[in-house]
Motif scaffolding. Structure first.
Motif, PDB file in Angstrom:
ATOM      1  N   VAL A 146       1.051  -1.163   0.001  1.00  0.00           N
ATOM      2  CA  VAL A 146      -0.034  -0.301  -0.187  1.00  0.00           C
ATOM      3  C   VAL A 146       1.123   1.041   0.128  1.00  0.00           C
ATOM      4  N   GLY A 147       1.380   1.493   0.593  1.00  0.00           N
ATOM      5  CA  GLY A 147       2.815   2.474   0.804  1.00  0.00           C
ATOM      6  C   GLY A 147       3.070   2.742  -0.876  1.00  0.00           C
ATOM      7  N   TYR A 148       3.808   1.598  -1.024  1.00  0.00           N
ATOM      8  CA  TYR A 148       4.724   2.003  -2.489  1.00  0.00           C
ATOM      9  C   TYR A 148       3.727   2.504  -3.126  1.00  0.00           C
ATOM     10  N   PHE A 149       2.671   1.699  -3.549  1.00  0.00           N
ATOM     11  CA  PHE A 149       1.374   2.400  -4.917  1.00  0.00           C
ATOM     12  C   PHE A 149       1.161   3.199  -4.047  1.00  0.00           C
ATOM     13  N   GLY A 150       0.965   3.434  -3.370  1.00  0.00           N
ATOM     14  CA  GLY A 150       0.010   4.842  -2.931  1.00  0.00           C
ATOM     15  C   GLY A 150       1.430   6.176  -2.694  1.00  0.00           C
ATOM     16  N   VAL A 151       2.430   5.739  -2.992  1.00  0.00           N
ATOM     17  CA  VAL A 151       3.548   6.544  -3.209  1.00  0.00           C
ATOM     18  C   VAL A 151       2.988   7.019  -4.197  1.00  0.00           C
ATOM     19  N   GLN A 152       3.312   6.929  -5.334  1.00  0.00           N
ATOM     20  CA  GLN A 152       3.468   7.050  -7.018  1.00  0.00           C
ATOM     21  C   GLN A 152       2.152   7.681  -6.905  1.00  0.00           C
ATOM     22  N   GLN A 153       1.108   7.749  -6.534  1.00  0.00           N
ATOM     23  CA  GLN A 153      -0.269   8.323  -7.097  1.00  0.00           C
ATOM     24  C   GLN A 153      -0.567   9.750  -6.240  1.00  0.00           C
ATOM     25  N   LEU A 154       0.331   9.707  -4.795  1.00  0.00           N
ATOM     26  CA  LEU A 154      -0.311  10.886  -3.447  1.00  0.00           C
ATOM     27  C   LEU A 154       0.772  10.931  -3.343  1.00  0.00           C
ATOM     28  N   GLY A 155       2.509  11.140  -3.548  1.00  0.00           N
ATOM     29  CA  GLY A 155       3.504  11.645  -3.415  1.00  0.00           C
ATOM     30  C   GLY A 155       4.495  10.905  -1.627  1.00  0.00           C
ATOM     31  N   ARG A 156       5.526  11.868  -2.134  1.00  0.00           N
ATOM     32  CA  ARG A 156       6.447  11.172  -0.576  1.00  0.00           C
ATOM     33  C   ARG A 156       6.194  11.791   0.663  1.00  0.00           C
ATOM     34  N   ASN A 157       4.963  11.944   1.454  1.00  0.00           N
ATOM     35  CA  ASN A 157       5.017  12.810   2.190  1.00  0.00           C
ATOM     36  C   ASN A 157       3.831  12.237   3.304  1.00  0.00           C
TER      37      ASN A 157
END
Length: 74
Positions: free
Chosen positions: A22-33
């Motif tokens: 979830v963190g890996y794919f979420g950061v691609q859509q939502l950003g680093r923060n």
């Protein structure tokens, strides 16, 4: 290893893998923060679940157990 410990270990590994995904794919859509936020929430949830787990203890008998005293016979 008891069955409960094994189950908790497997569930913990699965939850960790899911959190990483979830963190890996979420950061691609939502950003680093947002990735840092997700990591903090998952880490906090893991810490809370670790603290709340209690070792299983046998239940106390419902009726008191009477013992016989050894001593003089009358």
């Amino acid at each position: 290893m008891s069955r409960t410990t094994f189950r908790n270990t497997v569930l913990g590994i699965g939850a960790t893998a899911a959190a990483i995904s979830v963190g890996y794919f979420g950061v691609q859509q939502l950003g680093r923060n947002n990735m840092f936020t997700i990591a903090a929430v998952v880490g906090g949830a893991g810490a809370i679940s670790y603290v709340l787990q209690k070792p299983s203890q046998p239940e106390a008998p419902t009726a008191p157990i009477k013992t016989q005293r050894k001593g003089k016979k009358s």
